[in-house]
Every structure is written in structure tokens, then in C-alpha cells.
Design a protein around this motif. Sequence first.
Motif, mmCIF file in Angstrom:
data_model
loop_
_atom_site.group_PDB
_atom_site.id
_atom_site.type_symbol
_atom_site.label_atom_id
_atom_site.label_comp_id
_atom_site.label_asym_id
_atom_site.label_seq_id
_atom_site.Cartn_x
_atom_site.Cartn_y
_atom_site.Cartn_z
ATOM 1 N N GLN A 478 -0.897 2.373 2.602
ATOM 2 C CA GLN A 478 0.141 1.772 1.760
ATOM 3 C C GLN A 478 1.323 1.301 2.599
ATOM 4 O O GLN A 478 1.839 0.200 2.399
ATOM 5 C CB GLN A 478 0.633 2.799 0.730
ATOM 6 N N TYR A 479 1.749 2.143 3.560
ATOM 7 C CA TYR A 479 2.907 1.809 4.388
ATOM 8 C C TYR A 479 2.704 0.457 5.074
ATOM 9 O O TYR A 479 3.605 -0.370 5.129
ATOM 10 C CB TYR A 479 3.160 2.898 5.428
ATOM 11 N N HIS A 480 1.492 0.250 5.594
ATOM 12 C CA HIS A 480 1.216 -1.004 6.301
ATOM 13 C C HIS A 480 0.727 -2.111 5.360
ATOM 14 O O HIS A 480 0.229 -3.135 5.822
ATOM 15 C CB HIS A 480 0.197 -0.750 7.419
ATOM 16 N N SER A 481 0.840 -1.880 4.060
ATOM 17 C CA SER A 481 0.464 -2.869 3.032
ATOM 18 C C SER A 481 -0.998 -3.298 3.129
ATOM 19 O O SER A 481 -1.355 -4.393 2.684
ATOM 20 C CB SER A 481 1.362 -4.123 3.121
ATOM 21 N N ASP A 483 -3.577 -2.062 1.548
ATOM 22 C CA ASP A 483 -4.180 -2.142 0.215
ATOM 23 C C ASP A 483 -3.786 -3.455 -0.471
ATOM 24 O O ASP A 483 -4.601 -4.124 -1.106
ATOM 25 C CB ASP A 483 -3.784 -0.930 -0.649
#
Lengths: 520, 520
Positions: A478-481, A483
Amino acid sequence: MACLWLLVGLFLLGSAEAGKLLVIPSDGSHWLGMKPVVEELGRRGNQVVVVIPEASLSMGPSEKTTTLTYPVNYTKAELHMVLEGNLTEILSTDFSTEVSKFFVFFLQLKVLQNFIVRNAEGLLFNEDLMKKLQDCRFDAILTDPFEPVGVIASEYLSIPAIYMQVNLPCGVDSLASQCPSPPSYVPQRNTHFTDQMNIWQRCINLVRTLLQHMACRYMYAEADEIASRFLQRRASIVEIMNRATLWLMRFDFAFEFPRPLMPNMVMIGGMATKKPKPLSKELEEFVNGSGEHGFVVFTLGSMVSQLPEAKAREFFEAFRQIPQRVLWRYTGPVPENAPKNVKLMKWLPQNDLLGHPKVRAFVTHGGSHGIYEGICNGVPMVMLPLFGDQGDNAQRLVSRGVAESLTIYDVTSEKLLVALKKVINDKSYKEKMMKLSAIHRDRPIEPLDLAVFWTEFVMRHKGAEHLRPAAHDLNWIQYHSLDVIGFLLLILLTVIFVTVKSCMFCFRKCFKKSQKKKKA
Amino acid sequence: MACLWLLVGLFLLGSAEAGKLLVIPSDGSHWLGMKPVVEELGRRGNQVVVVIPEASLSMGPSEKTTTLTYPVNYTKAELHMVLEGNLTEILSTDFSTEVSKFFVFFLQLKVLQNFIVRNAEGLLFNEDLMKKLQDCRFDAILTDPFEPVGVIASEYLSIPAIYMQVNLPCGVDSLASQCPSPPSYVPQRNTHFTDQMNIWQRCINLVRTLLQHMACRYMYAEADEIASRFLQRRASIVEIMNRATLWLMRFDFAFEFPRPLMPNMVMIGGMATKKPKPLSKELEEFVNGSGEHGFVVFTLGSMVSQLPEAKAREFFEAFRQIPQRVLWRYTGPVPENAPKNVKLMKWLPQNDLLGHPKVRAFVTHGGSHGIYEGICNGVPMVMLPLFGDQGDNAQRLVSRGVAESLTIYDVTSEKLLVALKKVINDKSYKEKMMKLSAIHRDRPIEPLDLAVFWTEFVMRHKGAEHLRPAAHDLNWIQYHSLDVIGFLLLILLTVIFVTVKSCMFCFRKCFKKSQKKKKA
């Protein structure tokens, strides 16, 4: 109630806002960095309880605080012996290649880790003491995460944790604080790179950044095991560190390369540097003895006061050939024909010497305390990094044109002489160092006051939730987008697929019609 | 020499370290934010020259400084008329959907931009004045990059630039300062998202982040053209902004979501908030009139003192039904049966009212000054955002549970009543606001002093090069390590290719041998 006796003897100065602070420091120079803050917090009327092992290198009672000790299964002598043995090995090993540097770094950490683990077990599994600490209901804990004992204790006691740190191994501070460190210009620890890297260095730096998670898992494997055993659940140090309330970073951008920060990071580099005091009459006479040539200060830190004989000879030979006098912290054997301009001492008033107007150069291993004292007093340096972050420290000063760096394993009197003459006679070193010094000293608030303020802030407000980035609530994907990127790609592919299929369908329809017409 | 007359009338207080500062502010509330710093810098003995257009909304002479004006091809009346017309349109437009919000935002900016461009041309192509400013040899320039005129001037004069800013359009501050803004938890401007986004919001935020470069190019197209024409080379505002020495960020994490920062960013949010003064006798009597029920403060900012009649009626109706008294900055038509508990005024001593112990709520458009005054005094809010960053501001306070937000286009007396009753009677709003207020006010150094210190720092040291990240020396591909990733992939592919080819070669050799044997 068990807390009451702990606090007996504390000097409550009557401050209505005084808080209760637990301090679990780390040994060696780490404690020297933390002690002034701890004492100032005590002086301001806070109830400060410092918990340290019975055997340590440098830790001991501090003013206006209560010190509690706990037994550990090693002695001070053992600690000294093993660490000094380790240093002797470093002094006589060739670690000239990148690979050997890397392995030496890890080997040193392994030696340290053995004591770190035994220290952690000493405190955490001391049920009586832990119970008492729990009963105290502290407002916060101040600890140095270099040793994970304080980190684990803060998790057990469920109190806001303030980490005071300088260059943690494997860059765990960046990971745990979710601070972005673009590998293109933020050099990884122990690479000795600057913020201006060529493509090959950036390759290494990127790989090191990618391996950071793994390196930290390896580094903290034993600590994770202790944490899990003690907290009786699967626990990891990095995950606990994620919950840090505040990071007191013992660095300053006069020295460190500029890089992103997080709101809960407070820069307090150079905090422990004091105003230089006048020298004793004997020292004053000695340093004035060479007139305008001035003098050189030489020390390899509190842990190295001896050198292998052959190596020591190189230093004596170099010093013989300079017009400056030399003050050297050295307790090893002295050759018969030792030069007259060298004064050997068991202990040096380092900061007072560096603050003297006649000092011309500082020969140092590059520990962070010495470096900040050197910068503060504007003294050019010759650096002989030994271990840990010292290589990176040397590189930082060399890149600013205020120091020369030599490797201890192949140092010769010639190399030493060239470096000394350079930093003393080439005026640019002194000029650049004076500029760095002016920048470092020009601050809106003293770093010690800043450290005290923010520690009290956390105690007053029971944390600093407003400074905690939401990044901590996201997983790596999620942090690195990733998804989101996947989701958007899926939409894009679906749109393309539907469009192509529709076009093909239309095309086929038209094609069939025209074929039928032809047939007809 | 031409500089001398400029500085006549300056009160040199004899500070040996005083610097020469050029100030090119931005109009409206931007100037209100900058003025206290400028005046304090003048008071401290710096030679401060403020350069403003002859026609402006709020800019004028400030204390202890020299103000220079230049002619522009518009009048103050024209400025008022167009901006008020724009606001009237907003007040009567339905901008309920995301798309309409987005377009209204851009349309507003276009209206503003017209004046911004004419203002920039007024100063930059005033050869006499620019020559005089050049002759002055200022140590630094303090400017608000909301209007690019100061940005372009700093480039022309080749002096260190200090940007004081709050929420620049298209988030150009993040781009130009190379500050990482992970789209997974740092919401883009004007999205009204919080730092906790669902996957759909994260999709929008990622797309917005990716489009940021393009949006900025569009936003600053006209300014780029002026810059290129004036500097006589191809220039872009974002590229010039890259060279900013310091960013004085008018925000505080008591209000903003925690996010990464750069070392040359200084947080000075709430800087302009002053200590509340006692009210006039007449006002004091009025606000005490409803006893323990207290009173409500209502203002939609300095630019909106009227409302369409139907809308105004909704407000009067809502206020009629609450036991609190209401102080409303309003100059529009008053209905015959206007409630007795409402006092209409042309101007409100906003901060003094918010600091009164009997204030119960603040109905506001959500401008940053009002918000910080509200937070500082701990007053829950009902927000009616109109344009610019106000929607984001409202969302930030709502997410902290200290405010309710309504949309101005469909506000009714019922909705207003529900919101007012909620923030006044539900104690959690006040409690959370008091906590936020305590955090906001608890700082190691006043933000005004911090802004003054860092401006003087830049003047003293002719810049702050040590805070400038090396990221500025990398292009987009290098910054994101794309070249390194490509290079590493190439190596990997080559290794795989060579390995596969070698295996196949060996396999073929062996296979041939066994076939030969078989044949034999």
C-alpha cells in the motif's frame, strides 16, 4: 507503591508540570551523548530514573536523577577485554577492499551484539525490577535504540518512547520512522559514499537500500527472539520501533548530507559540545611552546589509547618532522628517541584543547563527539576511522574540504606528514572549517534545550500523535501504491480489451456484410 | 549609489550584523501573513525594502521598513470588482461534484492569474526600479511564491530566495523543493482527502500526483512566458523555484497531516496569531448578554461581507433558533424580522472575540489565518469553505473531530442548526479542540522568531547551501534510479543469457557425443 522508594532522593524542584521519565541508555559514547539531556531534565524537576547494568564501559550515576542497576552475566573487565581485543584486531587487519570493510563491520557488530543480548536479558528477565518499573507509571521512556533493551521495555510498559540516536546499524531509523531515503542521493550507512554518487555507486547504494529490510532482520534476529520470548508473542524490533513517538537525531546538516526528514525527528547534533575552558598552566605552557606554529591534538577515542609498536613509530616519525607541538592521548610503549615536540597523556581535555586559539589540526578516529567538537571550534582534521560510522563521518568531512582521511591499516609517516601539512598549511581547510563552524553554531535554539523541550513535550501530552505519519498504517504494498497501480492497470487493460473486442466485432460484422454482398 | 535614497528613512538600530532584505509580497491574506515578519526584521535593524504595486487589496506601508510602489495597469476598484464578482459566482454556483470542484478551482485561479501576470509585468519591466533594486545589492529576497513576480526577480538579481508560503497551487512547493510526497498517504491539494484514504481515493491521489508536473506547467504557462521574456532565455518558474534557499512553511502539524519534510523547510504555522485583547465595552456587554450560553462568531473572510438574500435568510433563521448570541461580519441587506440575538458588524475583532471565554463556536470560510486563530484559542468551528485551500482546511479539522463542514451552495437553516448545535453541545468537539490548541501552542520557539531567525541566517551566511539536497542535481530519471534499475536489469539479463547459452552449448555437445556413440 513500589515506585515510591525508587524516587527517594530525587530533587523535586517544585515544577507543577514535572513528568516521570524512565531512561534506558546505551553504553560507551552513546551514554556520553545522552547524559547532558538526562541531567538537565532532572535539574528541571522531572523525576528521572536511569536504569543501567552493573557492568558497563562508561555508564554510571548522573546528577539530579535516580540510578538503578541490575546484575548482568559479564564483568566490566570482560567487556573491556573483548572490545579492546576487537579493536586491536581492527588496528592490525587490512580492510582495504569494499567487501572486507563490509564484513569487518558485521563482525564488529556481532561482537557487540553478544553483550547487547546479555544486557537485554539481564534487565528484561529481572522480574522484580520490571515490576517496579511498571508500578512507577512513567510518562515516557528515553532510550538509545542502538541497544534494543529500551525498545523492548517501552513496548512492555506501554509508554511513549523517545529514541535518541546517532547512525543506527542497517539504517533501521529510516525504516522504522518511514522516512523516505531516495537511494539516488541518500547514501546508505557504511558505504562511505557522499550525496554525489556516480552510476556505479548509485547501483551499490540501490542494492544496499533494497537489502536494508533483510539486513535489519539479520542484525536484530537475536533481539527479535528475546523480544518474542519476553513479550510472549511474535515480536520484531523494527515493528516495535515503528511506534516510536519521537526521534532525537544526534546530527546536524552542517555535517550530514541534506536528506528528507519526518515531522517527529528533531535534530540535536552537537548537543554535548560545551564551551571550552582555559587549559591548566602546564598544558598552556606546552601548547604555546612552538609559538605561531601552534599545536596538534591527537586521540583515537576513549577505547584506543595504545597502538601496535610499528604503527606507533610511524606516528612518532611523522610528528618529529612538523614544527607544531603534538598532544597525544597514548599509553603504549614509547621509543627511546621519541621526538621532543610530542607530549603523551593518559587523558586529554579534548574540547578545551580544540577551543584553544593555537590549535592547528585534530588527528582523530572520527567519533561523532570529537567531530562536533572539532566543527564547533573550527579545527581542520586528519581522520583515521576505525569502525562503525567513523568511515562515513570521515568521508563527510573530506567531501566538505575540511579534513583528510587515512586508513589506519596502511598508515605511514609519509602519508601522515602529507595529510598534516595539507590541513595545516593549505588555508582553504581552515577557511572552509570556519564557515562550517559558523553555520553549525548559528541556531535558533540550543540543541540541548531542544532535546529537553521535546522530551518534556511528550511527557506533558502523553505522546505526540499529531507527528505520527499515516504511513505506519499502510503495509509495504500500500505504501508504494502497488495495489493502486495494479488496480489502475487492470482498468486500463479491461478498457483496451473491451475496445479491441468491440472494434473486431464491428469489423467482422462489416466484413461479413460486404462478403455476402459480393456473393450475391 | 541609486540604492542610497531607497534606504533613507530606515531606522538603523545599530546592529552590526544587520542585513539588506528585499521583500516582494503577495496580495490579500498572503501579505497579512508576511507583514509581522517583515516588520520584526525592520525593528531588529535590518534594511528592509518592500516593493508593492500601486493598486492592491491589502498591501500597504509597514513599520520600520521602506515601501516602494510601482504603477500597474489596473486599479484597486477593478481588482475588488472582479474578485468580488468571482466570489458572488461561487456563492451561487452548485459545485457539489468532484469534477465541478476541480474546474471551479482552476477557473478561480485563472481569474487571479490575470492580475498576477499584469502585476509581474508592472514590476519586472519597470527598468528604473529594477535597476535601483539591482544597485542595492540585497543579501536576500523574501517573497511569497503564490505570485511568481518575486521568484523571477530573485533570479534576475541573483540573490538567495526565501519563500514564505501556504498551500501553493498544484503543490509546486513539493515539486520544487524535491520533497517526497508518497501518494499513498500525502493527499494532493484540493482533493479534500485526509491522510487515511480508501483505495479509490488513493487511485485519484496517485493520478493527481502523476499529473502534478503537467498541472504546474499549465498553471505557470503565462508566468513562464514572462520569465523567459524578462530573463531573455527559456525559463520556467518551477526550475527557478528549485533554487530556493529556504521555505518558510506557514503550517503546523497540529493542523496539517504529518508528511515528509526537507531540511530547508521551516514550519511557522500560526505565526500571525496574536494574544487576544480585551473587547470594547459595547462588545463585552453584547457577548455577555446570553449568560452561560455564550456567543458565536461568524465571518466569511475579508473578501465576503455580503451574501445573496435567500442565502442570508437561511443564516438569520438558523441563528434565531439558538440560545447563543451571534456576531456576524455582514454588510448586506437585513430582513425586517432579523433575530435580536444577532449583531451585524462591518468589521470584527476576530482574534479578540475568539479569545473571549464565552465564545462557543466559530462559523468560518476556513482561511488559514482564521483557522490558526480558532485553534490557538480552542474554539470548535462550523466551516463553509469557498475556494482555494479552504476545502482542504475544512476537511483537516473535520477529520480531527473539532469542526463540522457545510457546503455554501446548498446550506439551509436546518443544516446550519444541526452543525451549530453539534459543535456547541457535544463536548467532544471542545475537548478535542482544547487538546489541539495545547499542542499547537506548546512550541520551543515562537514561529515568528523562527521566521526572523532563518531570514537573518540566510542574510548572514549569503544562503544556506548546507540545507540544499543533492536531489536538485539529478534529473527525473536519475532521481528515481531508473537508469540504475535499467543498468542492473541489463547486467541480470546478460548473465541469464550467457548462462543459458553456455548450458545449451554444453547440452548440445553432450547430446551430439551420445548420438555419435549410438550410431557407432
